[in-house]
Write a protein that holds these residues in place. Structure first.
Motif, PDB file in Angstrom:
ATOM      1  N   PRO A   1     -11.978   3.399 -21.328  1.00  6.06           N
ATOM      2  CA  PRO A   1     -12.052   3.302 -19.283  1.00  6.06           C
ATOM      3  C   PRO A   1     -10.540   2.114 -19.687  1.00  6.06           C
ATOM      4  CG  PRO A   1     -13.291   1.328 -20.708  1.00  6.06           C
ATOM      5  CD  PRO A   1     -13.503   2.641 -21.700  1.00  6.06           C
ATOM      6  N   TYR A   2      -9.675   3.071 -18.729  1.00  3.00           N
ATOM      7  CA  TYR A   2      -8.181   2.747 -18.447  1.00  3.00           C
ATOM      8  C   TYR A   2      -7.892   1.976 -17.478  1.00  3.00           C
ATOM      9  CZ  TYR A   2      -7.388   7.180 -17.015  1.00  3.00           C
ATOM     10  OH  TYR A   2      -6.996   8.034 -16.419  1.00  3.00           O
TER      11      TYR A   2
ATOM     12  N   ARG B   1      -3.308   4.432 -11.331  1.00  4.31           N
ATOM     13  CA  ARG B   1      -5.070   5.426 -11.940  1.00  4.31           C
ATOM     14  C   ARG B   1      -5.819   4.472 -12.961  1.00  4.31           C
ATOM     15  NH1 ARG B   1      -1.550  10.022 -15.246  1.00  4.31           N
ATOM     16  NH2 ARG B   1      -3.463  10.685 -15.479  1.00  4.31           N
ATOM     17  N   PHE B   2      -6.877   4.490 -12.073  1.00  4.97           N
ATOM     18  CA  PHE B   2      -8.111   3.869 -12.955  1.00  4.97           C
ATOM     19  C   PHE B   2      -9.497   4.860 -13.608  1.00  4.97           C
ATOM     20  CE2 PHE B   2      -6.996   1.585  -9.422  1.00  4.97           C
ATOM     21  CZ  PHE B   2      -5.891   0.064 -10.419  1.00  4.97           C
ATOM     22  N   GLY B   3      -9.776   4.907 -15.045  1.00  2.00           N
ATOM     23  CA  GLY B   3     -10.449   6.511 -15.241  1.00  2.00           C
ATOM     24  C   GLY B   3     -10.781   5.197 -16.423  1.00  2.00           C
TER      25      GLY B   3
ATOM     26  N   GLU C   1     -11.400   9.325 -12.374  1.00  2.00           N
ATOM     27  CA  GLU C   1     -10.553   9.070 -12.889  1.00  2.00           C
ATOM     28  C   GLU C   1     -10.332   8.220 -11.224  1.00  2.00           C
ATOM     29  OE1 GLU C   1      -5.798   9.191 -14.575  1.00  2.00           O
ATOM     30  OE2 GLU C   1      -5.850  10.673 -12.892  1.00  2.00           O
ATOM     31  N   LEU C   2      -9.487   7.285 -10.514  1.00  2.00           N
ATOM     32  CA  LEU C   2      -9.131   6.832  -9.507  1.00  2.00           C
ATOM     33  C   LEU C   2      -7.850   6.135  -9.155  1.00  2.00           C
ATOM     34  CD1 LEU C   2      -9.931   6.132  -6.251  1.00  2.00           C
ATOM     35  CD2 LEU C   2      -9.794   3.827  -7.148  1.00  2.00           C
ATOM     36  N   ARG C   3      -7.276   7.633  -8.678  1.00  2.00           N
ATOM     37  CA  ARG C   3      -5.240   7.650  -8.054  1.00  2.00           C
ATOM     38  C   ARG C   3      -5.269   7.446  -7.669  1.00  2.00           C
ATOM     39  NH1 ARG C   3      -1.391  12.727  -9.572  1.00  2.00           N
ATOM     40  NH2 ARG C   3      -2.587  13.227  -7.458  1.00  2.00           N
ATOM     41  N   LYS C   4      -4.075   6.306  -7.348  1.00  2.00           N
ATOM     42  CA  LYS C   4      -3.738   5.436  -6.228  1.00  2.00           C
ATOM     43  C   LYS C   4      -2.439   6.571  -5.513  1.00  2.00           C
ATOM     44  CE  LYS C   4      -4.975   3.502  -3.445  1.00  2.00           C
ATOM     45  NZ  LYS C   4      -6.785   4.157  -2.150  1.00  2.00           N
TER      46      LYS C   4
ATOM     47  N   ASN D   1       0.818   7.586   1.426  1.00  2.00           N
ATOM     48  CA  ASN D   1      -0.080   6.688   0.063  1.00  2.00           C
ATOM     49  C   ASN D   1      -0.998   7.880   0.000  1.00  2.00           C
ATOM     50  OD1 ASN D   1       1.266   4.482   0.058  1.00  2.00           O
ATOM     51  ND2 ASN D   1       0.262   3.701   1.735  1.00  2.00           N
ATOM     52  N   TYR D   2      -1.603   8.307  -0.989  1.00  2.00           N
ATOM     53  CA  TYR D   2      -2.749   9.350  -1.034  1.00  2.00           C
ATOM     54  C   TYR D   2      -3.335   8.779  -1.949  1.00  2.00           C
ATOM     55  CZ  TYR D   2       0.791  12.173   0.750  1.00  2.00           C
ATOM     56  OH  TYR D   2       1.111  13.384   2.051  1.00  2.00           O
ATOM     57  N   SER D   3      -5.107   9.688  -1.942  1.00  2.00           N
ATOM     58  CA  SER D   3      -6.106   8.787  -2.917  1.00  2.00           C
ATOM     59  C   SER D   3      -7.215   9.619  -3.541  1.00  2.00           C
ATOM     60  CB  SER D   3      -6.474   7.050  -3.004  1.00  2.00           C
ATOM     61  OG  SER D   3      -7.290   7.879  -1.836  1.00  2.00           O
ATOM     62  N   ASP D   4      -6.800  10.326  -4.715  1.00  2.00           N
ATOM     63  CA  ASP D   4      -8.168  11.257  -5.104  1.00  2.00           C
ATOM     64  C   ASP D   4      -8.664  10.736  -5.900  1.00  2.00           C
ATOM     65  OD1 ASP D   4      -6.826  12.030  -7.217  1.00  2.00           O
ATOM     66  OD2 ASP D   4      -4.888  12.458  -6.728  1.00  2.00           O
TER      67      ASP D   4
END
Length: 267
Positions: free
Chosen positions: A140-141, A187-189, A212-215, A245-248
């Protein structure tokens, strides 16, 4: 920047508190590169998407199961995004100056982003030993990266002929229209890797991203380049929808590919 410095300081204090005699410091690096052809009917167009990255890292083995570390990230990419559809109008007047008709022409521009990003982050790593040589790990990072020298490129219209009106045509074969941009990602993943212990001090890894959650924040830098001066730009209003702003959420393998890594344990 203050958040990053505090993050690194906290990581350093954590490393120091756990630096016991049975702990080991290791140094690692992983990287990836891929390139994919892009189909296009334009005379001048985006030919390939590509992505390249390097991630140097330093980790501390707290025990046989857990590591904690810091990493930096360098990546460069060219990515095709949704095309720009731009409608222009032309008016026809009679001899008395009275409007008799108005024609509309819609032109589709192939669009891409080209940028280079630098990032800093922290990670943990959980090891699962399979046998004496092979192991599996989950990492996790949290990573923050940014780049302010990117461009959003609008290529030759798909439907352009030699007799079409071409907005901003400076020659018969104009290059892409470049809009300067800046980008910031949080990035949280979780990464997963299979590792092979080649020697007491060297480990080989194949790594991929699971989730991964990318903001992401994309910003228009045109006003900064003109120092606030009023410059006519026919693309200004048409391109504003690309910024914000985007998120995926999902696997980052589709944009980063598989990474290959080396882990050295010299201490």
């Amino acid at each position: 920047m203050k958040k990053i410095l505090l993050l690194l300081l906290a990581s350093g204090l954590f490393f120091e508190s756990f630096a016991q005699s049975d702990s080991k410091i290791w140094i690692g690096i992983d990287g990836s590169y891929w390139q994919k052809s892009v189909k296009s009917s334009g005379l001048v167009s985006l030919k390939n998407e590509n992505f390249g990255s390097l991630r140097p890292m330093v980790g501390l083995s707290l025990n046989q199961k857990w590591d904690l570390g810091v990493m930096v990230s360098f990546n460069s990419y060219v990515e095709e995004i949704s095309p720009l559809s731009l409608t222009t109008f032309s008016s026809n007047f009679n001899e008395d100056g009275i409007l008799i008709s108005q024609d509309a022409q819609t032109t589709v521009y192939q669009t891409s982003i080209d940028n280079q990003l630098f990032g800093v982050g922290i990670f943990a790593r959980r090891h699962f030993r399979l046998n004496q040589k092979f192991s599996f790990n989950l990492s996790p990072y949290i990573l923050r990266e940014s780049g302010d020298s990117g461009t959003m490129d609008f290529y030759f219209p798909y439907n352009l002929t030699f007799y079409d009106y071409c907005l901003n045509c400076l020659s018969i074969f104009p290059g892409p229209i470049e809009v300067p941009i800046s980008e910031e990602n949080w990035r949280f993943g979780v990464d997963a890797a299979f590792a092979y212990q080649a020697s007491n001090w060297l480990k080989l890894e194949i790594r991929a991203n699971l989730l991964e959650l990318r903001k992401q924040t994309l910003s228009d830098e045109r006003n900064n380049l003109t120092n606030g001066l009023s410059v006519f730009d026919p693309f200004l209003s048409a391109t504003q929808g690309y910024f914000g702003n985007y998120s995926d959420f999902g696997s980052a393998v589709t944009r980063e590919g598989i990474r290959f890594g080396l882990v050295f344990t010299p201490f």
